[in-house]
Design an enzyme around this catalytic site. Structure first.
Site, PDB file in Angstrom:
ATOM      1  N   SER A  23       0.832  -1.210   0.000  1.00 48.38           N
ATOM      2  CA  SER A  23       0.000   0.000   0.000  1.00 48.38           C
ATOM      3  C   SER A  23       0.869   1.264   0.000  1.00 48.38           C
ATOM      4  O   SER A  23       1.847   1.370   0.744  1.00 48.38           O
ATOM      5  CB  SER A  23      -0.901   0.007   1.242  1.00 48.38           C
ATOM      6  OG  SER A  23      -1.558   1.249   1.330  1.00 48.38           O
ATOM      7  N   SER A  25      -0.557   4.150   0.717  1.00 47.67           N
ATOM      8  CA  SER A  25      -1.264   5.102   1.577  1.00 47.67           C
ATOM      9  C   SER A  25      -0.433   5.575   2.770  1.00 47.67           C
ATOM     10  O   SER A  25      -0.473   6.766   3.105  1.00 47.67           O
ATOM     11  CB  SER A  25      -2.595   4.506   2.041  1.00 47.67           C
ATOM     12  OG  SER A  25      -3.435   4.358   0.932  1.00 47.67           O
ATOM     13  N   THR A  70      -9.074  -1.735   2.537  1.00 43.72           N
ATOM     14  CA  THR A  70      -8.784  -2.136   1.171  1.00 43.72           C
ATOM     15  C   THR A  70      -9.072  -3.619   0.981  1.00 43.72           C
ATOM     16  O   THR A  70      -9.622  -4.272   1.889  1.00 43.72           O
ATOM     17  CB  THR A  70      -7.341  -1.712   0.781  1.00 43.72           C
ATOM     18  OG1 THR A  70      -7.167  -1.943  -0.612  1.00 43.72           O
ATOM     19  CG2 THR A  70      -6.263  -2.454   1.554  1.00 43.72           C
ATOM     20  N   LYS A  74     -13.556  -4.465   1.833  1.00 42.41           N
ATOM     21  CA  LYS A  74     -14.391  -3.272   1.628  1.00 42.41           C
ATOM     22  C   LYS A  74     -15.883  -3.500   1.893  1.00 42.41           C
ATOM     23  O   LYS A  74     -16.587  -2.585   2.305  1.00 42.41           O
ATOM     24  CB  LYS A  74     -14.182  -2.714   0.216  1.00 42.41           C
ATOM     25  CG  LYS A  74     -12.823  -2.043   0.038  1.00 42.41           C
ATOM     26  CD  LYS A  74     -12.700  -1.390  -1.327  1.00 42.41           C
ATOM     27  CE  LYS A  74     -11.387  -0.661  -1.467  1.00 42.41           C
ATOM     28  NZ  LYS A  74     -11.292   0.110  -2.711  1.00 42.41           N
ATOM     29  N   ASP A 110     -13.636   6.365  -2.880  1.00 43.34           N
ATOM     30  CA  ASP A 110     -13.151   5.962  -4.208  1.00 43.34           C
ATOM     31  C   ASP A 110     -13.907   6.685  -5.329  1.00 43.34           C
ATOM     32  O   ASP A 110     -13.293   7.219  -6.261  1.00 43.34           O
ATOM     33  CB  ASP A 110     -13.311   4.443  -4.400  1.00 43.34           C
ATOM     34  CG  ASP A 110     -12.230   3.651  -3.683  1.00 43.34           C
ATOM     35  OD1 ASP A 110     -11.118   4.177  -3.499  1.00 43.34           O
ATOM     36  OD2 ASP A 110     -12.510   2.494  -3.298  1.00 43.34           O
ATOM     37  N   GLY A 134     -14.161  -3.727 -17.052  1.00 49.51           N
ATOM     38  CA  GLY A 134     -13.994  -4.424 -15.779  1.00 49.51           C
ATOM     39  C   GLY A 134     -15.227  -4.278 -14.912  1.00 49.51           C
ATOM     40  O   GLY A 134     -15.964  -3.275 -15.023  1.00 49.51           O
ATOM     41  N   GLY A 137     -14.245  -4.493  -7.890  1.00 48.85           N
ATOM     42  CA  GLY A 137     -14.479  -3.522  -6.824  1.00 48.85           C
ATOM     43  C   GLY A 137     -14.315  -2.080  -7.289  1.00 48.85           C
ATOM     44  O   GLY A 137     -15.139  -1.217  -6.959  1.00 48.85           O
ATOM     45  N   TYR A 234      -1.834   2.732 -12.100  1.00 47.12           N
ATOM     46  CA  TYR A 234      -0.876   3.857 -12.014  1.00 47.12           C
ATOM     47  C   TYR A 234       0.582   3.432 -12.102  1.00 47.12           C
ATOM     48  O   TYR A 234       1.473   4.274 -11.947  1.00 47.12           O
ATOM     49  CB  TYR A 234      -1.136   4.719 -10.771  1.00 47.12           C
ATOM     50  CG  TYR A 234      -1.262   3.949  -9.484  1.00 47.12           C
ATOM     51  CD1 TYR A 234      -0.150   3.511  -8.791  1.00 47.12           C
ATOM     52  CD2 TYR A 234      -2.521   3.652  -8.979  1.00 47.12           C
ATOM     53  CE1 TYR A 234      -0.286   2.804  -7.617  1.00 47.12           C
ATOM     54  CE2 TYR A 234      -2.667   2.936  -7.804  1.00 47.12           C
ATOM     55  CZ  TYR A 234      -1.540   2.512  -7.129  1.00 47.12           C
ATOM     56  OH  TYR A 234      -1.679   1.809  -5.970  1.00 47.12           O
ATOM     57  N   GLY A 255      -4.153   6.654 -12.974  1.00 48.48           N
ATOM     58  CA  GLY A 255      -4.736   6.204 -11.710  1.00 48.48           C
ATOM     59  C   GLY A 255      -4.180   6.901 -10.484  1.00 48.48           C
ATOM     60  O   GLY A 255      -4.785   6.848  -9.410  1.00 48.48           O
TER      61      GLY A 255
HETATM   62  P1  NAP Z   1     -10.938  -6.647  -8.972  1.00 51.90           P
HETATM   63  O1  NAP Z   1     -12.025  -6.454  -7.994  1.00 51.90           O
HETATM   64  O2  NAP Z   1     -10.088  -7.869  -8.943  1.00 51.90           O
HETATM   65  O3  NAP Z   1     -11.617  -6.528 -10.451  1.00 51.90           O
HETATM   66  C1  NAP Z   1     -10.859  -6.616 -11.617  1.00 51.90           C
HETATM   67  C2  NAP Z   1     -11.783  -6.678 -12.830  1.00 51.90           C
HETATM   68  O4  NAP Z   1     -10.950  -6.761 -13.993  1.00 51.90           O
HETATM   69  C3  NAP Z   1     -12.699  -7.900 -12.854  1.00 51.90           C
HETATM   70  O5  NAP Z   1     -13.910  -7.549 -13.451  1.00 51.90           O
HETATM   71  C4  NAP Z   1     -11.931  -8.869 -13.752  1.00 51.90           C
HETATM   72  O6  NAP Z   1     -12.744  -9.727 -14.478  1.00 51.90           O
HETATM   73  C5  NAP Z   1     -11.300  -7.907 -14.748  1.00 51.90           C
HETATM   74  N1  NAP Z   1     -10.113  -8.496 -15.365  1.00 51.90           N
HETATM   75  C6  NAP Z   1      -8.974  -8.873 -14.734  1.00 51.90           C
HETATM   76  N2  NAP Z   1      -8.080  -9.349 -15.649  1.00 51.90           N
HETATM   77  C7  NAP Z   1      -8.710  -9.294 -16.849  1.00 51.90           C
HETATM   78  C8  NAP Z   1      -8.334  -9.655 -18.165  1.00 51.90           C
HETATM   79  N3  NAP Z   1      -7.121 -10.165 -18.435  1.00 51.90           N
HETATM   80  N4  NAP Z   1      -9.219  -9.450 -19.163  1.00 51.90           N
HETATM   81  C9  NAP Z   1     -10.435  -8.921 -18.903  1.00 51.90           C
HETATM   82  N5  NAP Z   1     -10.859  -8.567 -17.671  1.00 51.90           N
HETATM   83  C10 NAP Z   1     -10.002  -8.744 -16.664  1.00 51.90           C
HETATM   84  O7  NAP Z   1      -9.910  -5.429  -8.929  1.00 51.90           O
HETATM   85  P2  NAP Z   1     -10.237  -3.904  -8.564  1.00 51.90           P
HETATM   86  O8  NAP Z   1     -10.077  -3.670  -7.122  1.00 51.90           O
HETATM   87  O9  NAP Z   1     -11.534  -3.572  -9.204  1.00 51.90           O
HETATM   88  O10 NAP Z   1      -9.008  -3.146  -9.281  1.00 51.90           O
HETATM   89  C11 NAP Z   1      -8.903  -3.089 -10.696  1.00 51.90           C
HETATM   90  C12 NAP Z   1      -7.685  -2.224 -11.067  1.00 51.90           C
HETATM   91  O11 NAP Z   1      -7.903  -0.883 -10.632  1.00 51.90           O
HETATM   92  C13 NAP Z   1      -6.386  -2.683 -10.381  1.00 51.90           C
HETATM   93  O12 NAP Z   1      -5.330  -2.539 -11.288  1.00 51.90           O
HETATM   94  C14 NAP Z   1      -6.204  -1.707  -9.231  1.00 51.90           C
HETATM   95  O13 NAP Z   1      -4.841  -1.506  -8.917  1.00 51.90           O
HETATM   96  C15 NAP Z   1      -6.798  -0.430  -9.846  1.00 51.90           C
HETATM   97  N6  NAP Z   1      -7.323   0.460  -8.817  1.00 51.90           N
HETATM   98  C16 NAP Z   1      -6.815   1.723  -8.770  1.00 51.90           C
HETATM   99  C17 NAP Z   1      -7.304   2.614  -7.834  1.00 51.90           C
HETATM  100  C18 NAP Z   1      -6.738   4.002  -7.795  1.00 51.90           C
HETATM  101  O14 NAP Z   1      -6.937   4.714  -6.806  1.00 51.90           O
HETATM  102  N7  NAP Z   1      -6.090   4.445  -8.839  1.00 51.90           N
HETATM  103  C19 NAP Z   1      -8.305   2.230  -6.921  1.00 51.90           C
HETATM  104  C20 NAP Z   1      -8.804   0.928  -7.014  1.00 51.90           C
HETATM  105  C21 NAP Z   1      -8.304   0.050  -7.968  1.00 51.90           C
HETATM  106  P3  NAP Z   1     -13.279 -11.142 -13.893  1.00 51.90           P
HETATM  107  O15 NAP Z   1     -14.364 -10.767 -12.927  1.00 51.90           O
HETATM  108  O16 NAP Z   1     -13.735 -11.834 -15.102  1.00 51.90           O
HETATM  109  O17 NAP Z   1     -12.097 -11.792 -13.225  1.00 51.90           O
END
Ligand code: NAP
Length: 294
Positions: A23, A25, A70, A74, A110, A134, A137, A234, A255
């Site tokens: 993290s 943070s 996180t 959540k 978020d 996607g 979360g 990011y 990001g």
């Molecule tokens: P998550 O809950 O694991 O969800 C990821 C999503 O992406 C799911 O719908 C998954 O599909 C899909 N996915 C993963 N690999 C894939 C692929 N190869 N092809 C197609 N779809 C794919 O993760 P999350 O917490 O939502 O985070 C997603 C991204 O956002 C991460 O990289 C995280 O670091 C980033 N993020 C950034 C911030 C920020 O503040 N900038 C905040 C939160 C998250 P399935 O359901 O089919 O597995």
């Protein structure tokens, strides 16, 4: 890294997750406390899923002022809280807790953090056509925020469309302008949806360093001039998707902006003070630059 000296009066906040070792943070919030000369400290709390309830009760007993929450806690943390803000209630997800005399309050920064980065760069969501890649979360917070902010159409692109059904219901229920929300499979329909969109959001981990940095969730040919592209990933900076977007003349947001603004909202939720956003950004960019060069 400098952390000011801890005294008997120091206020403690932290992040509850599993794992939390990566993290950013602690770095961002401790830099903010230091810069504002606040006697506060931010620490990581790795907590296994079965111990979430005990962790919240323990935090109350220890006089901790608040926590970020996180992955994977959540939603799991919600039963242990006294109140939710409307943002957290709407998406049933909490990323920030404040422990106050009135009780333990759960908030989600978020979505507001995601929107603030768009607003500050001059993108008005009202009436816009948005494609979100996607359905996890992060997508939940993004779709909820877009629906409440008045997007006209939200297309959620999911590898497993059945997993996006809940998000679809959420978007429809929250929409202030009766947005049309739809779920698309990962196929050619995505290219057509992007063609008609004004904003594309990557809420998948595709393109994330170190293992996937060369990949983009969509090919460069699908991006068009006039499209805004917002990648929640990011690292690296820029991601391959944002590099493609810049080549096609799109406006880009990475990001880091969402990470900083969700943190800034949490900082204010705990301290009731405006967050030093520039300091938080500089702490993160300095760290990430150093990491990338190693
Ligand atoms: P998550 O809950 O694991 O969800 C990821 C999503 O992406 C799911 O719908 C998954 O599909 C899909 N996915 C993963 N690999 C894939 C692929 N190869 N092809 C197609 N779809 C794919 O993760 P999350 O917490 O939502 O985070 C997603 C991204 O956002 C991460 O990289 C995280 O670091 C980033 N993020 C950034 C911030 C920020 O503040 N900038 C905040 C939160 C998250 P399935 O359901 O089919 O597995």
């Amino acid at each position: 890294m400098m952390i000011h000296s801890i005294t008997g009066a120091t206020s403690v906040v932290g992040v509850l997750g599993y794992p939390v070792v990566h993290s950013l943070s602690p770095l961002m919030h401790n830099a903010a406390f230091e810069a504002m000369k606040l006697d506060w400290v931010y620490v990581p709390f790795p907590v296994a899923p079965e111990a979430v309830g005990n962790a919240v009760h323990g935090a109350i007993a220890l006089g901790i002022k608040g926590m970020n929450v996180t992955i994977p806690h959540k939603s799991a943390v919600i039963p242990y809280l006294d109140q939710l803000t409307p943002e957290a209630m709407a998406i049933q997800s909490v990323n920030t807790i404040a422990i106050t005399e009135q009780g333990v309050i759960g908030h989600s920064t978020d979505g507001p953090g995601f929107l603030r980065a768009l607003t500050e760069r001059g993108f008005d969501v009202v009436g816009k056509n948005v494609v979100v890649l996607g359905a996890g979360g992060a997508s939940r917070a993004v779709v909820g925020a877009l629906a409440v902010a008045g997007a006209a159409k939200i297309s959620i692109v999911a590898r497993h469309p059945e997993r996006a059904e809940e998000l679809y219901a959420l978007g429809t229920q929250l929409s202030s302008v009766e947005a049309s929300v739809c779920v698309l499979p990962w196929d050619n329909q995505v290219s057509r949806a992007i063609q008609h969109a004004e904003l594309l959001v990557n809420a998948t981990p595709i393109g994330m360093a170190p293992h996937d940095a060369a990949h983009s969730p969509v090919p460069i040919e699908w991006l068009h001039d006039g499209l805004w592209v917002y990648d929640l990933v990011y690292t690296p900076r820029p991601t391959t998707l944002l590099r493609y977007a810049a080549e096609r003349g799109c406006q880009t947001i990475d990001g880091l902006a969402m990470l900083i603004y969700q943190g800034a909202e949490a900082f204010t939720f705990w301290t009731h003070l405006p967050a030093p956003v520039t300091i938080m950004e500089s702490a993160l960019t300095t760290y990430l630059r150093k990491e990338n060069s190693e």
